[in-house]
Design a protein around this motif. Structure first.
Motif, PDB file in Angstrom:
ATOM      1  N   UNK A  65       0.117 -17.242  -1.110  1.00  0.00           N
ATOM      2  CA  UNK A  65      -1.089 -17.191  -1.954  1.00  0.00           C
ATOM      3  C   UNK A  65      -1.144 -15.918  -2.791  1.00  0.00           C
ATOM      4  N   UNK A  66      -0.047 -15.198  -2.877  1.00  0.00           N
ATOM      5  CA  UNK A  66      -0.045 -13.924  -3.599  1.00  0.00           C
ATOM      6  C   UNK A  66      -0.387 -14.139  -5.071  1.00  0.00           C
ATOM      7  N   UNK A  67      -1.100 -13.174  -5.621  1.00  0.00           N
ATOM      8  CA  UNK A  67      -1.516 -13.246  -7.014  1.00  0.00           C
ATOM      9  C   UNK A  67      -1.416 -11.855  -7.632  1.00  0.00           C
ATOM     10  N   UNK A  68      -0.886 -11.793  -8.840  1.00  0.00           N
ATOM     11  CA  UNK A  68      -0.833 -10.543  -9.604  1.00  0.00           C
ATOM     12  C   UNK A  68      -1.857 -10.662 -10.727  1.00  0.00           C
ATOM     13  N   UNK A  69      -2.861  -9.806 -10.711  1.00  0.00           N
ATOM     14  CA  UNK A  69      -3.978  -9.927 -11.644  1.00  0.00           C
ATOM     15  C   UNK A  69      -3.746  -9.231 -12.975  1.00  0.00           C
ATOM     16  N   UNK A  70      -2.859  -8.249 -12.991  1.00  0.00           N
ATOM     17  CA  UNK A  70      -2.564  -7.493 -14.207  1.00  0.00           C
ATOM     18  C   UNK A  70      -1.052  -7.318 -14.328  1.00  0.00           C
ATOM     19  N   UNK A  71      -0.521  -7.203 -15.532  1.00  0.00           N
ATOM     20  CA  UNK A  71       0.841  -6.711 -15.669  1.00  0.00           C
ATOM     21  C   UNK A  71       0.934  -5.295 -15.106  1.00  0.00           C
ATOM     22  N   UNK A  72       2.039  -4.991 -14.444  1.00  0.00           N
ATOM     23  CA  UNK A  72       2.168  -3.730 -13.721  1.00  0.00           C
ATOM     24  C   UNK A  72       3.524  -3.094 -14.025  1.00  0.00           C
ATOM     25  N   UNK A  73       3.500  -1.823 -14.405  1.00  0.00           N
ATOM     26  CA  UNK A  73       4.709  -1.021 -14.543  1.00  0.00           C
ATOM     27  C   UNK A  73       4.833  -0.111 -13.340  1.00  0.00           C
ATOM     28  N   UNK A  74       5.909  -0.258 -12.596  1.00  0.00           N
ATOM     29  CA  UNK A  74       6.231   0.649 -11.491  1.00  0.00           C
ATOM     30  C   UNK A  74       6.848   1.898 -12.125  1.00  0.00           C
ATOM     31  N   UNK A  75       6.010   2.873 -12.397  1.00  0.00           N
ATOM     32  CA  UNK A  75       6.385   3.986 -13.284  1.00  0.00           C
ATOM     33  C   UNK A  75       7.621   4.741 -12.808  1.00  0.00           C
ATOM     34  N   UNK A  76       7.641   5.135 -11.552  1.00  0.00           N
ATOM     35  CA  UNK A  76       8.775   5.946 -11.087  1.00  0.00           C
ATOM     36  C   UNK A  76      10.052   5.133 -10.932  1.00  0.00           C
ATOM     37  N   UNK A  77       9.944   3.821 -10.805  1.00  0.00           N
ATOM     38  CA  UNK A  77      11.149   3.014 -10.612  1.00  0.00           C
ATOM     39  C   UNK A  77      11.639   2.370 -11.910  1.00  0.00           C
ATOM     40  N   UNK A  78      10.765   2.170 -12.875  1.00  0.00           N
ATOM     41  CA  UNK A  78      11.216   1.763 -14.201  1.00  0.00           C
ATOM     42  C   UNK A  78      11.409   0.278 -14.426  1.00  0.00           C
ATOM     43  N   UNK A  79      10.605  -0.559 -13.805  1.00  0.00           N
ATOM     44  CA  UNK A  79      10.638  -2.000 -14.086  1.00  0.00           C
ATOM     45  C   UNK A  79       9.207  -2.482 -14.255  1.00  0.00           C
ATOM     46  N   UNK A  80       9.043  -3.717 -14.742  1.00  0.00           N
ATOM     47  CA  UNK A  80       7.730  -4.244 -15.114  1.00  0.00           C
ATOM     48  C   UNK A  80       7.560  -5.631 -14.519  1.00  0.00           C
ATOM     49  N   UNK A  81       6.388  -5.895 -13.970  1.00  0.00           N
ATOM     50  CA  UNK A  81       6.031  -7.214 -13.455  1.00  0.00           C
ATOM     51  C   UNK A  81       4.863  -7.755 -14.269  1.00  0.00           C
ATOM     52  N   UNK A  82       5.007  -8.974 -14.786  1.00  0.00           N
ATOM     53  CA  UNK A  82       3.956  -9.563 -15.609  1.00  0.00           C
ATOM     54  C   UNK A  82       3.691 -11.000 -15.179  1.00  0.00           C
ATOM     55  N   UNK A  91       0.822  -1.226   0.000  1.00  0.00           N
ATOM     56  CA  UNK A  91       0.000   0.000   0.000  1.00  0.00           C
ATOM     57  C   UNK A  91       0.849   1.265   0.000  1.00  0.00           C
ATOM     58  N   UNK A  92       1.776   1.365  -0.950  1.00  0.00           N
ATOM     59  CA  UNK A  92       2.633   2.542  -1.054  1.00  0.00           C
ATOM     60  C   UNK A  92       2.304   3.365  -2.284  1.00  0.00           C
ATOM     61  N   UNK A 117      15.163  -5.937  -5.491  1.00  0.00           N
ATOM     62  CA  UNK A 117      14.745  -5.627  -4.108  1.00  0.00           C
ATOM     63  C   UNK A 117      13.570  -4.651  -4.053  1.00  0.00           C
ATOM     64  N   UNK A 118      13.483  -3.745  -5.021  1.00  0.00           N
ATOM     65  CA  UNK A 118      12.358  -2.802  -5.048  1.00  0.00           C
ATOM     66  C   UNK A 118      11.077  -3.539  -5.401  1.00  0.00           C
ATOM     67  N   UNK A 119      11.190  -4.452  -6.375  1.00  0.00           N
ATOM     68  CA  UNK A 119      10.025  -5.243  -6.773  1.00  0.00           C
ATOM     69  C   UNK A 119       9.554  -6.132  -5.627  1.00  0.00           C
ATOM     70  N   UNK A 120      10.489  -6.686  -4.869  1.00  0.00           N
ATOM     71  CA  UNK A 120      10.109  -7.532  -3.726  1.00  0.00           C
ATOM     72  C   UNK A 120       9.361  -6.729  -2.661  1.00  0.00           C
ATOM     73  N   UNK A 121       9.701  -5.460  -2.525  1.00  0.00           N
ATOM     74  CA  UNK A 121       8.993  -4.619  -1.576  1.00  0.00           C
ATOM     75  C   UNK A 121       7.578  -4.295  -2.052  1.00  0.00           C
ATOM     76  N   UNK A 122       7.394  -4.268  -3.370  1.00  0.00           N
ATOM     77  CA  UNK A 122       6.080  -3.931  -3.910  1.00  0.00           C
ATOM     78  C   UNK A 122       5.157  -5.145  -3.988  1.00  0.00           C
ATOM     79  N   UNK A 123       5.724  -6.302  -4.340  1.00  0.00           N
ATOM     80  CA  UNK A 123       4.925  -7.520  -4.498  1.00  0.00           C
ATOM     81  C   UNK A 123       5.707  -8.683  -3.904  1.00  0.00           C
ATOM     82  N   UNK A 124       5.034  -9.610  -3.190  1.00  0.00           N
ATOM     83  CA  UNK A 124       5.764 -10.684  -2.505  1.00  0.00           C
ATOM     84  C   UNK A 124       6.288 -11.747  -3.466  1.00  0.00           C
TER      85      UNK A 124
END
Length: 420
Positions: free
Chosen positions: A288-305, A188-189, A336-343
């Motif tokens: 049980x974590x789930x990512x429902x959409x591809x996500x771009x962390x805009x200010x940090x500049x990486x993508x999770x899909x 929740x950041x 490490x930034x992605x790990x902080x955003x999503x488990x």
């Protein structure tokens, strides 16, 4: 192997998503086609992308013009861009032209041209996927650009509103609470998200490309392993050496992506093609974590899909020589930034994957007849949008090769724009 060359109407060099789609569309128009690659189909750049068919991508990725971004890039410590100092001098002419074409007024003009390709990307994929039985690879979720600051959020909301007005693109804006409801496992950041609705997500880009390649072969198309650098101009057209023996064809298509210059330079063409390299790594989602959409962390500049292989973390652009040693420093910064955003749990790949995106300084692909050779055609330079524009390019070039009326005006993408 030696012997009498096998004859085909067209040889397509390069079995990435673009080459596969060119071969398929030529076949649809009645041509006998052989598809040649040094490896298997879709084992290079088409394997490791972010899996987006970017209907919203009317503005090709430009070089930033704001002072803050240029300073950050100059320090060479960002996730979204990295450069090899040893390559800067050689890349400087390309980067200067890229920067020039990315100026706001010029970029806007390019977007208007580019949009004529982009507007067909989903419908052309749908057409091929339906015939190939590959619809399960395509998810109609769209993708999200998520924000950490209100300033960037509001700026991108306003930009999206302009694009909707000009190009009819559809999006939704999500506040903090709406984003948490849509993606409850994101930390929740975040202050909100821009949800692009029109794009289609592909959960296995190589799988989709292989489904298209399978369709090509089921209809009589031939795949042959061979070296495109062996292409030679002969009296009856073109000849290339393959593991099946020599192959001759009346027409040849160069669809080699970042390796296109291995053929074009030998034939006397000096096209301004450079590469942006990129990396990815797959992770198991924790618990049980789930990512429902591809996500771009805009200010940090990486993508999770979310992919079939796991959660794919992709990096931005690395400016380097195409064949330089791998240096996945951006991945190391992003993880490490992605790990902080999503488990994210453990890594699932033995080592980071790397691919190279073929780029032109004006951000437009090169599609059309070679200026100085009969029956030689080019289809490369799609940068970040090879998956997006593979079927569009395939149809457009096939129509040009066969003399059919092109469904999109090909003039802006012609190779001659860079000289004869």
């Amino acid at each position: 192997m030696t012997g009498t060359p096998a004859r085909h109407d067209v040889v397509v060099l390069g079995a990435g998503i673009v080459g596969i789609c060119v071969a398929l569309h030529l076949q649809r128009l009645g041509r006998s086609v052989v598809l040649v690659d040094r490896r298997g189909a879709a084992e290079e750049t088409s394997y490791g992308n972010a899996g987006l068919i970017q209907r919203e991508g009317v503005y090709p990725y430009g070089f930033p013009h704001d002072y803050g971004a240029l300073v950050r890039y100059g320090m060479n410590r960002t996730i979204d861009a990295h450069y090899h100092p040893s390559a800067v001098l050689a890349l400087a002419p390309f980067l200067w032209k890229y920067w020039h074409h990315s100026r706001p007024a010029r970029h806007e003009k390019i977007a208007h041209i580019y949009s004529h390709l982009i507007e067909h990307c989903v419908t052309e994929h749908d057409d091929l996927a339906a015939e190939a039985g590959a619809q399960d690879f395509m998810k109609r979720t769209g993708w999200m650009k998520v924000f950490r600051t209100e300033r960037e959020r509001d700026k991108r909301y306003a930009e999206a509103a302009r694009w909707k007005s000009e190009y009819g693109l559809n999006f939704a804006t999500l506040d903090r609470a709406q984003l948490q409801e849509a993606e409850p496992h994101l930390a929740p950041v975040l202050v909100g998200a821009l949800h692009w609705i029109d794009p289609v997500c592909v959960d296995d880009p190589q799988g989709l490309a292989l489904a298209y390649a399978g369709l090509f072969e089921r209809h009589g198309g031939v795949f042959a392993q061979g070296n495109a650098a062996s292409l030679e101009d002969v009296k009856t057209g073109w000849r290339v050496k393959t593991a099946r023996g020599p192959i001759e064809a009346r027409d040849a298509v160069v669809a080699l992506g970042p390796w296109a210059d291995t053929v074009t330079r030998a034939l006397g063409y000096d096209l301004p093609l450079a590469v942006k390299r990129g990396y990815h790594m797959h992770y198991r989602p924790a618990g049980e974590a789930r990512l429902n959409h591809p996500v771009l962390d805009h200010e940090r500049g990486y993508f999770l899909a979310p992919m079939r292989q796991g959660i794919r973390l992709t990096t931005g652009a690395e400016f380097a020589h195409r064949d330089a040693i791998r240096s996945p420093v951006q991945l190391g910064r992003a993880e490490p930034i992605a790990r902080d955003l999503f488990p994210l749990a453990e890594r699932l790949d033995n080592e980071p994957w790397m691919g190279a995106r073929p780029c032109t300084p004006d951000m437009l692909p090169i599609i059309g007849k070679a200026p100085r050779h009969d029956r030689l055609w080019f289809a490369f330079g799609h940068a970040h949008h090879g998956l997006t524009l593979g079927p569009v390019t395939g149809r457009l070039l096939a129509e040009m090769v066969t003399g059919a009326k092109p469904f999109v005006d090909p003039l802006p993408y012609r190779p001659e724009r860079f000289g004869p």
